[in-house]
Scaffold this active site. Structure first.
Site, short mmCIF file in Angstrom:
data_model
loop_
_atom_site.label_atom_id
_atom_site.label_comp_id
_atom_site.label_asym_id
_atom_site.label_seq_id
_atom_site.Cartn_x
_atom_site.Cartn_y
_atom_site.Cartn_z
N SER A 49 0.82 -1.20 0.00
CA SER A 49 0.00 0.00 0.00
C SER A 49 0.87 1.26 0.00
O SER A 49 1.69 1.44 -0.90
CB SER A 49 -0.95 -0.05 1.20
OG SER A 49 -1.97 0.92 1.09
N GLU A 54 -9.76 -3.53 -6.36
CA GLU A 54 -9.19 -2.41 -5.60
C GLU A 54 -9.44 -1.07 -6.29
O GLU A 54 -9.29 -0.96 -7.51
CB GLU A 54 -7.69 -2.59 -5.44
CG GLU A 54 -7.26 -3.84 -4.72
CD GLU A 54 -5.81 -3.76 -4.28
OE1 GLU A 54 -5.38 -2.69 -3.83
OE2 GLU A 54 -5.11 -4.79 -4.40
#
Length: 296
Positions: free
Chosen positions: A144, A237
């Site tokens: 991330s 995502e």
């Protein structure tokens, strides 16, 4: 992936009080609690360490020789998380790849805005190499926001022609702080982990000045000279386009890159490897990549 596995993960996230867009000081404790529910395996040794003045944790296998080193940067939208909160995925990567993994406590915003995280990554990497570790036995990795930190580190090294690591491994990297990818909208309904509103607040915390979003987005850096890179991301995502566009930019910069997309997977789904078949398989592929890149 079975419907039951996906639903179990969705329910786990839905039942958590964590709000990635919430007040920083409240969410930090919740984030640590959420990511620390998996105990460290007994065959993994965790030692506190410093690289330059940057604190971190050294994760090693108790009875297996390590074939290389992974320098790892945790996630948390640049404002949450710690080296300790990343121990679940880090210990799994260390065991599967038979490497030692160093996970770094880079400084967090808003107390330490950009480019503090990248500066800490550069200092930690330089200290690791100065200690005698061969750069060609090192993989830089991150999840991330930590993937963004890792990419920022590599771009900084390339800019001053410093020795590169052997490879980079990026799990669902957040590399575009302008939030301009189409998946921010197209995948919004499918993504039960992240959302634009939360990310917008974290960008403000990290940068303060909205005009600096492109400047501090490693997606838009000069990526020439970077090492072979494996990017893993889920198709559900909102940050999917961060990965797809990064892969395209790496190709344009003549960098060897593998884009590994898992269908219907969520943000940093590899952390659910113990209960999600596709996550387990992805971690095995990631570990194989690491081991291949650092072997003598």
């Amino acid at each position: 992936m079975s419907r039951e596995q996906r639903e179990a993960i969705r329910q786990f996230r839905a039942s958590s009080p964590l709000d990635l867009g919430g007040a920083v000081h409240e969410q930090r404790a919740l984030f640590e609690q959420l990511l620390s529910h998996h105990p460290v395996p007994e065959d993994v040794i965790v030692t506190e360490a410093h690289y330059d003045t940057i604190p971190g944790l050294l994760v090693e296998l108790a009875e297996e020789p390590c074939v290389g080193t992974v320098l790892y940067f945790h996630g948390g939208a640049y404002v949450l998380g710690s080296a300790r909160s990343s121990l679940g995925i880090v210990a799994d990567l260390a065991r599967r790849s038979q490497t030692r993994v160093i996970t770094i406590d880079y400084r967090l915003a808003p107390e330490h805005p950009a480019p503090a995280a990248t500066d800490d990554a550069v200092r930690a990497y330089r200290a690791l190499i100065a200690s005698g570790v061969d750069p060609q036995r090192v993989v830089v990795a991150g999840e991330s926001a930590g993937g963004g930190v890792a990419l920022g580190l590599l771009a900084a090294l390339s800019a001053v022609d410093e020795p590169m690591p052997a490879a980079a491994l990026l799990f669902s990297p957040w590399v575009d702080l302008t939030l301009s990818g189409d998946s921010m909208t197209v995948r919004a309904e499918a993504d039960f982990i992240l959302n634009r509103t939360a990310l917008e607040r974290r960008v403000r915390d990290y940068l303060g000045d909205a005009s600096a979003t492109e400047q501090h987005s490693p997606l838009f850096a000069d990526l020439h000279g970077l090492p072979p890179t494996l990017i893993q991301v889920g198709s559900d995502e909102v940050l999917l386009d961060d990965s797809t566009r990064l892969a395209a930019r790496l190709v344009a910069a003549d960098v060897s890159v593998t884009l590994d997309v898992t269908a219907q997977a969520t943000h940093v789904f590899q952390s659910f490897a113990a209960s999600w078949d596709e996550a387990d398989a992805a971690m095995t592929r990631a570990a194989t990549f690491v081991r291949t890149m650092v072997k003598p």
